[in-house]
Design a protein around this motif. Sequence first.
Motif, PDB file in Angstrom:
ATOM      1  N   ASP A  37       0.825  -1.389  -0.072  1.00  0.00           N
ATOM      2  CA  ASP A  37       0.060   0.129  -0.157  1.00  0.00           C
ATOM      3  C   ASP A  37       0.777   1.235  -0.062  1.00  0.00           C
ATOM      4  OD1 ASP A  37      -2.202  -1.613   0.038  1.00  0.00           O
ATOM      5  OD2 ASP A  37      -2.396  -1.627   2.389  1.00  0.00           O
ATOM      6  N   PRO A  39       2.031   5.047   1.021  1.00  0.00           N
ATOM      7  CA  PRO A  39       1.815   5.610   2.199  1.00  0.00           C
ATOM      8  C   PRO A  39       0.954   6.652   1.705  1.00  0.00           C
ATOM      9  CG  PRO A  39       4.030   5.724   1.531  1.00  0.00           C
ATOM     10  CD  PRO A  39       3.351   4.795   0.625  1.00  0.00           C
ATOM     11  N   ALA A  40       0.121   7.324   2.630  1.00  0.00           N
ATOM     12  CA  ALA A  40      -0.770   8.388   2.376  1.00  0.00           C
ATOM     13  C   ALA A  40       0.220   9.722   2.466  1.00  0.00           C
ATOM     14  CB  ALA A  40      -1.863   8.639   3.429  1.00  0.00           C
ATOM     15  N   PRO A  41       0.079  10.697   1.551  1.00  0.00           N
ATOM     16  CA  PRO A  41       0.705  11.830   1.629  1.00  0.00           C
ATOM     17  C   PRO A  41       0.310  12.743   2.863  1.00  0.00           C
ATOM     18  CG  PRO A  41      -0.895  12.112  -0.192  1.00  0.00           C
ATOM     19  CD  PRO A  41      -0.960  10.751   0.660  1.00  0.00           C
TER      20      PRO A  41
END
Length: 68
Positions: A37, A39-41
């Motif tokens: 997945d 990583p979210a910013p």
Amino acid sequence: MSTQPAPREPQESDFSLAQLRGDSARMAPHWVVPAADAPAPVSPAGIHGVVVPPSSARLIDATSEYGT
């Protein structure tokens, strides 16, 4: 009594790079890698408490000619 030397096990150095690559290619389909997945910013405002020593900052600043 036999004068023939006993058979020996192959040593790592007895295998060529081509053999190693062939073995790896045959084994690769057996290895399943799960999808990672992303990583979210993180917004810059969410980054706090990071301390960069002056010597490191100078080092990074001096490498600007190697950047994009």
